[in-house]
Scaffold this motif. Structure first.
Motif, mmCIF file in Angstrom:
data_model
loop_
_atom_site.group_PDB
_atom_site.id
_atom_site.type_symbol
_atom_site.label_atom_id
_atom_site.label_comp_id
_atom_site.label_asym_id
_atom_site.label_seq_id
_atom_site.Cartn_x
_atom_site.Cartn_y
_atom_site.Cartn_z
ATOM 1 N N GLU A 194 23.693 -19.453 -20.284
ATOM 2 C CA GLU A 194 22.812 -19.062 -21.391
ATOM 3 C C GLU A 194 22.019 -20.322 -21.746
ATOM 4 N N PRO A 195 20.740 -20.172 -22.165
ATOM 5 C CA PRO A 195 19.929 -21.373 -22.420
ATOM 6 C C PRO A 195 20.528 -22.302 -23.476
ATOM 7 N N SER A 196 20.245 -23.587 -23.336
ATOM 8 C CA SER A 196 20.729 -24.585 -24.287
ATOM 9 C C SER A 196 19.946 -25.882 -24.072
ATOM 10 N N THR A 197 19.718 -26.612 -25.151
ATOM 11 C CA THR A 197 19.147 -27.955 -25.021
ATOM 12 C C THR A 197 20.199 -28.979 -25.441
ATOM 13 N N ARG A 198 20.569 -28.949 -26.735
ATOM 14 C CA ARG A 198 21.469 -29.952 -27.289
ATOM 15 C C ARG A 198 22.853 -29.964 -26.653
ATOM 16 N N THR A 199 23.483 -28.781 -26.636
ATOM 17 C CA THR A 199 24.874 -28.754 -26.166
ATOM 18 C C THR A 199 24.910 -29.181 -24.704
ATOM 19 N N LYS A 200 23.989 -28.592 -23.916
ATOM 20 C CA LYS A 200 24.010 -28.902 -22.482
ATOM 21 C C LYS A 200 23.686 -30.383 -22.250
ATOM 22 N N GLU A 201 22.574 -30.853 -22.826
ATOM 23 C CA GLU A 201 22.146 -32.223 -22.516
ATOM 24 C C GLU A 201 23.083 -33.262 -23.121
ATOM 25 N N VAL B 272 31.536 -24.725 -20.510
ATOM 26 C CA VAL B 272 31.037 -23.391 -20.157
ATOM 27 C C VAL B 272 30.327 -22.712 -21.322
ATOM 28 N N ARG B 273 29.074 -22.329 -21.104
ATOM 29 C CA ARG B 273 28.379 -21.502 -22.111
ATOM 30 C C ARG B 273 28.022 -20.159 -21.488
ATOM 31 N N THR B 274 28.321 -19.099 -22.226
ATOM 32 C CA THR B 274 28.050 -17.744 -21.724
ATOM 33 C C THR B 274 27.579 -16.837 -22.853
ATOM 34 N N GLU C 194 32.308 -17.975 -30.828
ATOM 35 C CA GLU C 194 32.613 -19.321 -31.361
ATOM 36 C C GLU C 194 31.813 -20.390 -30.635
ATOM 37 N N HIS C 195 31.725 -21.541 -31.257
ATOM 38 C CA HIS C 195 31.059 -22.701 -30.660
ATOM 39 C C HIS C 195 31.874 -23.918 -31.116
ATOM 40 N N PRO C 196 33.082 -24.091 -30.555
ATOM 41 C CA PRO C 196 34.002 -25.080 -31.124
ATOM 42 C C PRO C 196 33.525 -26.526 -31.041
ATOM 43 N N THR C 197 32.741 -26.889 -30.017
ATOM 44 C CA THR C 197 32.331 -28.303 -29.968
ATOM 45 C C THR C 197 31.223 -28.569 -30.984
ATOM 46 N N GLN C 198 30.411 -27.541 -31.300
ATOM 47 C CA GLN C 198 29.453 -27.682 -32.399
ATOM 48 C C GLN C 198 30.228 -27.876 -33.703
ATOM 49 N N GLU C 199 31.345 -27.153 -33.817
ATOM 50 C CA GLU C 199 32.167 -27.264 -35.016
ATOM 51 C C GLU C 199 32.716 -28.686 -35.150
ATOM 52 N N HIS D 267 21.913 -28.209 -39.762
ATOM 53 C CA HIS D 267 21.497 -27.052 -38.961
ATOM 54 C C HIS D 267 21.979 -27.328 -37.534
ATOM 55 N N PRO D 268 22.598 -26.344 -36.884
ATOM 56 C CA PRO D 268 23.055 -26.632 -35.511
ATOM 57 C C PRO D 268 21.869 -26.785 -34.564
ATOM 58 N N LEU D 269 20.691 -26.285 -34.985
ATOM 59 C CA LEU D 269 19.483 -26.305 -34.168
ATOM 60 C C LEU D 269 19.701 -25.430 -32.928
ATOM 61 N N PRO D 270 18.711 -24.880 -32.261
ATOM 62 C CA PRO D 270 17.290 -25.108 -32.501
ATOM 63 C C PRO D 270 16.760 -24.353 -33.732
ATOM 64 N N ARG D 271 15.653 -24.910 -34.299
ATOM 65 C CA ARG D 271 14.906 -24.188 -35.335
ATOM 66 C C ARG D 271 13.875 -23.311 -34.635
#
Ligand code: CP
Length: 527
Positions: A59-66, A116-118, A154-159, A293-297
């Motif tokens: 699934e698309p991502s900028t922050r988490t992936k990079e 892993v993001r799905t 959930e998004h535990p690493t964002q948490e 904000h977890p972003l993206p805006r």
């Protein structure tokens, strides 16, 4: 006793205990300080031999992936390979299952960590269970799985990075936090993870600011209250600012239009209006407020508009940058370079209560037969299942009898069933099975289908054993089980060929162990 984190999976924030989360935050603080002071940070680097870190984003991502790619590169070297998996060119597109794909990738290193993001929910939990079996069969070290966001779950690493950032704002004081969650609380997985992530604070006050259509799901609100949080709800920022007790931490989310149905999308303008910050609100904010904000805006309709970027309430940029540091430390832990000064093997496993209860047998009883009863013939040997759905209507009792027959495969056997009124006036059902004994496993299954039933084992014309069965704490292993969440990885439409399992909570709901959707008892059966 062990004190490492090798082979651990972070599918939901609760996979790390509060002690373990706090340990990670302390280590992140240490790493940041050392880095900024120009000190040696090599102790954080993974030293294990032939480690593969796989970054798999479906699934698309900028922050988490990079930030994960960069955090992994911090560790890369002769011992550690970093692989960014290209899902669009993989065998996923040839209908290969997640389990097969990740099992294969596990083979290419002595030890693997997968990020892993799905869109589907519960994938990391599935991989944790199934790829461990592959690893055991092939004598490979059990890999780690890190959920980088699964659907609206959930998004535990964002948490982790959010909580770390709140701690920085609070000078690492964990005695109290008051925060407002603003925006799409229905679909926002980062706010769902807060339900447990905020438990690092001893006292928690949460203000939920969202219109009804985007409100936090009830089961998360209930869980917050169970966790001892004080929870207040407001339908808009306007309404929130009309009262005096305004939080100093505001956590915004964007409207996740991609996950919304047509009915909600029709009202999107009104919904956006309710949770978008406006200039005129500025003077109503208390001193020292920070926005996160977890972003993206959304570039056209940001809930935190761009005119706020230059003000001191901008906390979201520091927050996003913290993602890099927190993820380095998480990889250090799961890669074995950081060990804890406490026992990491303790998991919070609730003891299973006994749900098959032997009942003393009154000798001389002949099956369940009593004088004057219609329909039941006493049996010499076999099993009588009695008290089926007692107190329910005859239609419901008959439906339960059919369900028992279907799940226990009791169609082509010598048998009888019926409904009768017991001495207390209630209806109840029975199934009589001459010459057929139910195994312990079948009795366990029966407990899951028809709790509060009695099982009589008849031998030589009298009751030899008798059991009262209660609802088991976990229900699993039946092909007739279904999770009602269409995005759950166990849903048959996704073809992973995995049966869901359900854990009963204190309220009697059944929680899918993969996506955590709550169900009533009736809802878990697809019969
Ligand atoms: N916060 C977050 O998950 O952002 P990305 O979708 O860009 O990774």
């Amino acid at each position: 006793m062990r004190n490492d984190f090798l082979g651990r999976t972070l599918a939901v924030i609760e996979d790390l205990s509060v002690e373990e989360q706090m340990f990670l935050y302390e280590k992140t603080r240490e790493l940041k300080q050392k880095w900024h002071n120009g000190e040696d940070v090599s102790s954080f680097k993974i030293k294990k031999r032939n480690v593969g870190i796989y970054i798999v984003f479906v699934e698309p991502s900028t922050r988490t992936k990079e930030s994960f790619v960069n955090a992994a590169k911090f560790h890369s070297g002769p011992n550690v390979k970093v692989n960014v998996f290209s899902s669009e060119h993989s065998s996923f597109n040839k209908q290969e299952s997640y389990v097969d794909t990740f099992s294969m990738l596990t083979s290419y290193s002595d030890y693997s960590i997968f990020v892993v993001r799905t869109k589907l929910e519960g994938v990391c939990r599935l991989l944790e269970r199934k790829v461990s079996e592959f690893a055991a069969r092939n004598k490979i070290e059990v890999p780690s799985f890190i959920n980088a966001g699964d659907g609206k779950h959930e998004h535990p690493t964002q948490e982790l990075l959010d909580e770390y950032t709140f701690l920085e704002q609070n000078n690492f004081d964990t005695s109290f936090i008051h925060l407002a969650l603003v925006g799409d609380l229905l679909h926002g997985r980062t706010v769902h993870s807060k339900v447990n992530g905020l438990k690092i604070f001893k006292s928690v006050k949460v203000d939920l600011v969202a219109p009804e259509e985007l409100a936090m799901p009830d089961h998360y609100v209930e869980k917050m209250k169970e966790n001892g949080f004080e929870v207040r709800t407001f339908s808009s920022i306007e309404e929130y600012l009309k009262q005096e007790d305004v939080a100093k931490i505001w956590y915004f989310t964007r409207l996740q239009l991609e996950r919304m149905g047509e009915d909600i999308l029709e009202k999107v303008h009104k919904l956006r209006e309710a949770v978008t910050f406006k200039k005129e609100f500025l003077e109503r904010l208390p001193e020292g407020v920070k926005f996160y904000h977890p972003l993206p805006r959304h570039k056209l309709y940001p809930t935190i508009p761009n005119f706020l970027d230059h003000l001191s309430l901008n906390g979201w940029e520091t927050q996003a940058r913290n993602g890099y540091w927190v993820r380095i430390v998480l990889l250090s832990m799961f890669g074995g370079s950081i060990t804890a000064p406490f026992d990491t093997s303790k998991r919070n496993v609730e003891p299973e209560d006994d749900f098959i209860i032997p009942v003393p047998v009154v000798h001389g009883n002949k099956g369940v037969q009593k004088d004057g009863k219609r329909g039941i013939k006493p049996i010499d040997n076999g099993t009588v299942i009695d008290h089926i759905a007692k107190g329910k209507s005859p239609e419901e009792i008959y439906a339960t009898i059919l369900k028992i027959r279907k799940i226990l495969h009791l169609y082509d056997v010598d048998s009888a069933d019926g409904i009768f009124r017991s001495s207390d006036g209630n209806f109840k059902g029975y199934i009589s099975l001459p010459s057929r004994y139910l195994s312990k496993r079948e009795i366990k299954k029966l407990a899951a289908i028809s709790p509060n039933t009695t099982v009589n084992i008849i031998k030589n014309c009298s009751v030899a054993e008798k059991y009262r069965i209660k609802l088991p704490p976990t229900i699993y292993g039946f092909e007739e089980l279904r999770c009602k969440n269409e995005y759950c990885i166990t849903n048959p439409v996704h073809g992973e060929n995995v049966s869901p399992s359900f854990v009963r909570n204190k309220k009697g709901q059944f929680i899918c162990e993969y996506c955590e959707t709550p169900h009533s008892f009736e809802e878990i059966w697809s019969i």
